[in-house]
Design an enzyme around this catalytic site. Sequence first.
Site, PDB file in Angstrom:
ATOM      1  N   TYR A  42       0.811  -1.203   0.000  1.00 13.81           N
ATOM      2  CA  TYR A  42       0.000   0.000   0.000  1.00 13.81           C
ATOM      3  C   TYR A  42       0.860   1.275   0.000  1.00 13.81           C
ATOM      4  O   TYR A  42       2.047   1.248   0.316  1.00 13.81           O
ATOM      5  CB  TYR A  42      -0.907  -0.002   1.224  1.00 13.81           C
ATOM      6  N   SER A 280       5.040   3.144  12.172  1.00 15.88           N
ATOM      7  CA  SER A 280       5.182   1.744  11.787  1.00 15.88           C
ATOM      8  C   SER A 280       4.185   1.401  10.698  1.00 15.88           C
ATOM      9  O   SER A 280       3.009   1.743  10.791  1.00 15.88           O
ATOM     10  CB  SER A 280       4.970   0.827  12.989  1.00 15.88           C
ATOM     11  N   LYS A 281       4.638   0.711   9.669  1.00 18.47           N
ATOM     12  CA  LYS A 281       3.749   0.298   8.588  1.00 18.47           C
ATOM     13  C   LYS A 281       2.741  -0.749   9.067  1.00 18.47           C
ATOM     14  O   LYS A 281       1.753  -1.012   8.398  1.00 18.47           O
ATOM     15  CB  LYS A 281       4.563  -0.276   7.422  1.00 18.47           C
ATOM     16  N   ARG A 282       3.007  -1.311  10.227  1.00 13.04           N
ATOM     17  CA  ARG A 282       2.077  -2.321  10.758  1.00 13.04           C
ATOM     18  C   ARG A 282       0.811  -1.679  11.322  1.00 13.04           C
ATOM     19  O   ARG A 282      -0.193  -2.323  11.513  1.00 13.04           O
ATOM     20  CB  ARG A 282       2.756  -3.144  11.854  1.00 13.04           C
ATOM     21  N   HIS A 283       0.887  -0.388  11.600  1.00 13.74           N
ATOM     22  CA  HIS A 283      -0.266   0.296  12.192  1.00 13.74           C
ATOM     23  C   HIS A 283      -1.154   0.874  11.101  1.00 13.74           C
ATOM     24  O   HIS A 283      -0.678   1.367  10.089  1.00 13.74           O
ATOM     25  CB  HIS A 283       0.213   1.412  13.122  1.00 13.74           C
TER      26      HIS A 283
END
Length: 510
Positions: A42, A280-283
């Site tokens: 993304y 963080s790309k995880r969030h």
Amino acid sequence: MFIFKSKPPLLRYICVYPKHNLCRTLKTVNPRVRFAPSPTGYLHLGGLRTALYNYLFAKSRGGAFVLRIEDTDQSRKVEGSVDALIQDLEWAGIECDEGPAKGGKYGPYVQSERLHIYQEQIKKLLDNGSAYKCFCTERRLNILRRDAIKSQKIPKYDNRCRNLSQEVIREKMKAGTPYCIRFKLSSDCLFFDDLIFGGIAYDVSINEGDPVLLKSDGYPTYHFANVVDDHLMGVTHVLRGVEWQISTTKHLLIYKAFGWTPPQFGHMPLIVNPDGTKLSKRHSDVRVEDYRNNGIYPLALVNYITLSGGGFDHVPGAGVRLKTMEELAKEFQIDKVSSHPSRLNPDLLEECNRLEIKRQLQDEELTKTIVTKVQKLVTEKYPEENLNISEDHVRNVLNWSTSRLTRIEELASSKFGFLWILPSNTVDVNKEVFEKLINTLEDISMKEFEQNCLKDHLKDFSTKNGIKFPVLMKMMRSALSGLNEGPGVAEMMQLLGKYQSLERIKAVMR
């Protein structure tokens, strides 16, 4: 002079000189810039900021904004990510002048479609002695890395194949030994003027071995393809994340080996959380798609990014002013971009979104679109209820909401159910009191049917009729909404309007 002393050790050798007035030396005539993401997932907030600042830089100077897809690492490519990325950029109002979907005279704009070009260009470096074939196996490279880590040294290639004789090279080629092509790093301590950070000098050979330019599978590395494409596509200015600053002197050496004039470089600082920690790309708070799905408007998100990163005139204490893309392009100044990490302030995002809703409600066509959206949201939320979602009522609610709500979707929440759901006629009220109340309300003019005046009238009514004010408010709340909580009764009546307030009160008397 300032010297970084942070870890890892390689950063010790970057020298940063104070930022000076770059406006005098900045080439501003018809610049060509590019946004070159990898299709690995993304579009995140940092990527959008990079694309936005490149776009604004180009538009502010009558230049061109190019979209290039850097997909040389095929193992990390995510199917459908290119289309999603283009959609996110278009949603944000960032339109490319050239790119995969739009074309242009410098295409193809996808690196995997440019392999023949890289083969042609790598031959030039082999011929002039700036590059060489490396036959080292992955096993040997892993041993080098392991031994370096054991010795607490920086893992790097030992340049073993740099000085192979022509005879050895011919034998290995004849035997079909796989090879990659590496670049011969020199010990030059190159200097460049970063458009954001100022003067930077760094000797890349201190901490790195000769880097791979072309992998054994025929695909170029980022460093090689990046330089070749920027040159052949006529890119004049490279604005990218600060994480690439360490690689810039390596790129300059490659430009030098080709005999090409490099573009001007500017590196944008990290975007960080309010407490200074890295995003963080995880969030979910870094995905552009998530902002869009959660009711944030594109212009609000764009302004949010610019408020945290600098590049524009801002008067302290003047508050937030929402700017159109045209205004942002006109005001953008690269030398005003801060070199410090950009701290996000979520409250600014909410305020930007509120201002964008307010701006759209000043446009008749945009208002109609919002009204239709609200009607759809409410109908889906309360499919079996008796609703009032007339256009006039929705417009009235929207005008009320501009100073209270930051997202249109909130209007369909349970908290504001009273706005749409008509109360039942089973509410237990004092009919004698309500008959007098109806007469009083009917005599109030439309001009006085607003929160403060209504509150005064209701207090006066409770005094004259010998009913405690809290008791009256409780009955009226039940009649107006059927709810025990919500906005004040006077505020609710102002929002519903005189006609609907009276209709709801009369309905519970039938």
